[in-house]
Design a protein around this motif. Structure first.
Motif, mmCIF file in Angstrom:
data_model
loop_
_atom_site.group_PDB
_atom_site.id
_atom_site.type_symbol
_atom_site.label_atom_id
_atom_site.label_comp_id
_atom_site.label_asym_id
_atom_site.label_seq_id
_atom_site.Cartn_x
_atom_site.Cartn_y
_atom_site.Cartn_z
ATOM 1 N N LEU A 1 0.821 -1.214 0.000
ATOM 2 C CA LEU A 1 0.000 0.000 0.000
ATOM 3 C C LEU A 1 0.852 1.260 0.000
ATOM 4 C CD1 LEU A 1 -2.900 -1.030 2.379
ATOM 5 C CD2 LEU A 1 -3.064 -0.513 -0.063
ATOM 6 N N LEU A 2 1.950 1.257 0.735
ATOM 7 C CA LEU A 2 2.830 2.428 0.732
ATOM 8 C C LEU A 2 3.489 2.626 -0.622
ATOM 9 C CD1 LEU A 2 4.462 2.261 4.252
ATOM 10 C CD2 LEU A 2 2.865 3.972 3.388
ATOM 11 N N ILE A 3 3.891 1.543 -1.266
ATOM 12 C CA ILE A 3 4.466 1.654 -2.605
ATOM 13 C C ILE A 3 3.438 2.221 -3.570
ATOM 14 C CG2 ILE A 3 5.308 0.314 -4.581
ATOM 15 C CD1 ILE A 3 6.716 -1.510 -2.507
ATOM 16 N N LEU A 4 2.212 1.720 -3.501
ATOM 17 C CA LEU A 4 1.151 2.245 -4.365
ATOM 18 C C LEU A 4 0.892 3.717 -4.085
ATOM 19 C CD1 LEU A 4 -1.477 -0.646 -4.346
ATOM 20 C CD2 LEU A 4 -0.103 0.145 -6.274
ATOM 21 N N ALA A 5 0.900 4.085 -2.812
ATOM 22 C CA ALA A 5 0.621 5.477 -2.441
ATOM 23 C C ALA A 5 1.665 6.418 -3.016
ATOM 24 C CB ALA A 5 0.577 5.610 -0.921
ATOM 25 N N PHE A 6 2.915 6.011 -3.010
ATOM 26 C CA PHE A 6 3.982 6.892 -3.484
ATOM 27 C C PHE A 6 4.251 6.765 -4.975
ATOM 28 C CE2 PHE A 6 5.099 6.815 1.048
ATOM 29 C CZ PHE A 6 5.169 8.183 1.261
ATOM 30 N N ALA A 7 3.956 5.608 -5.572
ATOM 31 C CA ALA A 7 4.355 5.375 -6.954
ATOM 32 C C ALA A 7 3.241 5.549 -7.980
ATOM 33 C CB ALA A 7 4.944 3.971 -7.092
ATOM 34 N N SER A 8 2.030 5.100 -7.676
ATOM 35 C CA SER A 8 1.051 5.089 -8.761
ATOM 36 C C SER A 8 -0.275 5.768 -8.449
ATOM 37 C CB SER A 8 0.790 3.651 -9.216
ATOM 38 O OG SER A 8 0.164 2.923 -8.193
ATOM 39 N N LEU A 9 -0.651 5.862 -7.201
ATOM 40 C CA LEU A 9 -1.930 6.492 -6.879
ATOM 41 C C LEU A 9 -1.757 7.994 -6.726
ATOM 42 C CD1 LEU A 9 -3.297 3.944 -4.255
ATOM 43 C CD2 LEU A 9 -3.917 4.122 -6.653
ATOM 44 N N SER A 10 -2.859 8.707 -6.864
ATOM 45 C CA SER A 10 -2.782 10.157 -6.680
ATOM 46 C C SER A 10 -4.026 10.648 -5.948
ATOM 47 C CB SER A 10 -2.658 10.860 -8.033
ATOM 48 O OG SER A 10 -3.805 10.622 -8.819
ATOM 49 N N GLY A 11 -3.914 11.841 -5.414
ATOM 50 C CA GLY A 11 -5.049 12.458 -4.732
ATOM 51 C C GLY A 11 -5.429 11.749 -3.456
ATOM 52 N N GLY A 12 -6.729 11.664 -3.228
ATOM 53 C CA GLY A 12 -7.258 11.072 -2.006
ATOM 54 C C GLY A 12 -6.919 9.608 -1.847
ATOM 55 N N TRP A 13 -6.873 8.876 -2.957
ATOM 56 C CA TRP A 13 -6.561 7.446 -2.871
ATOM 57 C C TRP A 13 -5.145 7.222 -2.375
ATOM 58 C CZ3 TRP A 13 -10.348 4.428 -2.383
ATOM 59 C CH2 TRP A 13 -11.550 4.650 -3.055
ATOM 60 N N ALA A 14 -4.222 8.080 -2.770
ATOM 61 C CA ALA A 14 -2.841 7.956 -2.293
ATOM 62 C C ALA A 14 -2.780 8.179 -0.788
ATOM 63 C CB ALA A 14 -1.935 8.946 -3.020
ATOM 64 N N TRP A 15 -3.506 9.173 -0.291
ATOM 65 C CA TRP A 15 -3.539 9.439 1.151
ATOM 66 C C TRP A 15 -4.134 8.261 1.918
ATOM 67 C CZ3 TRP A 15 -1.124 12.932 3.947
ATOM 68 C CH2 TRP A 15 -0.635 14.062 3.312
ATOM 69 N N ILE A 16 -5.244 7.733 1.413
ATOM 70 C CA ILE A 16 -5.899 6.601 2.081
ATOM 71 C C ILE A 16 -4.969 5.391 2.103
ATOM 72 C CG2 ILE A 16 -7.792 4.937 1.900
ATOM 73 C CD1 ILE A 16 -9.498 7.305 0.824
ATOM 74 N N ALA A 17 -4.368 5.074 0.959
ATOM 75 C CA ALA A 17 -3.461 3.925 0.891
ATOM 76 C C ALA A 17 -2.261 4.128 1.812
ATOM 77 C CB ALA A 17 -2.993 3.705 -0.542
ATOM 78 N N GLY A 18 -1.734 5.342 1.871
ATOM 79 C CA GLY A 18 -0.595 5.628 2.737
ATOM 80 C C GLY A 18 -0.931 5.474 4.206
ATOM 81 N N ILE A 19 -2.056 6.001 4.614
ATOM 82 C CA ILE A 19 -2.455 5.912 6.026
ATOM 83 C C ILE A 19 -2.737 4.467 6.418
ATOM 84 C CG2 ILE A 19 -4.288 6.526 7.657
ATOM 85 C CD1 ILE A 19 -4.389 9.267 6.163
ATOM 86 N N VAL A 20 -3.480 3.748 5.585
ATOM 87 C CA VAL A 20 -3.783 2.339 5.883
ATOM 88 C C VAL A 20 -2.488 1.518 5.903
ATOM 89 C CG1 VAL A 20 -4.958 0.268 5.040
ATOM 90 C CG2 VAL A 20 -6.143 2.461 5.030
ATOM 91 N N GLY A 21 -1.584 1.807 4.983
ATOM 92 C CA GLY A 21 -0.302 1.098 4.957
ATOM 93 C C GLY A 21 0.503 1.322 6.222
#
Length: 67
Positions: free
Chosen positions: A21-41
């Motif tokens: 999830l952290l890799i996705l948050a920093f590498a491929s997701l953007s906006g709100g989804w990146a924040w959500i993936a980062g926090i959950v990760g």
């Protein structure tokens, strides 16, 4: 602080999913989804490191019984 209520397998799965999830948050997701993936990760990595999951405590779940 918290009683350990997670087994080795549960902790390993959480750690791997947290890193993904952290890799996705920093590498491929953007906006709100990146924040959500980062926090959950981060939460998944933290609970894996501590070996304790507060919702498990509330629900009386212990996955470490057989480990």
């Amino acid at each position: 602080m918290f009683e350990k209520n997670m087994g080795k397998t549960d902790r390993m799965i959480r750690a791997v999913l947290g890193v993904v999830l952290l890799i996705l948050a920093f590498a491929s997701l953007s906006g709100g989804w990146a924040w959500i993936a980062g926090i959950v990760g981060i939460v998944m990595l933290a609970t894996a490191a501590m070996g304790s999951c507060p919702p498990y405590s509330l629900l009386g779940i212990n996955t470490g019984k057989n480990d």
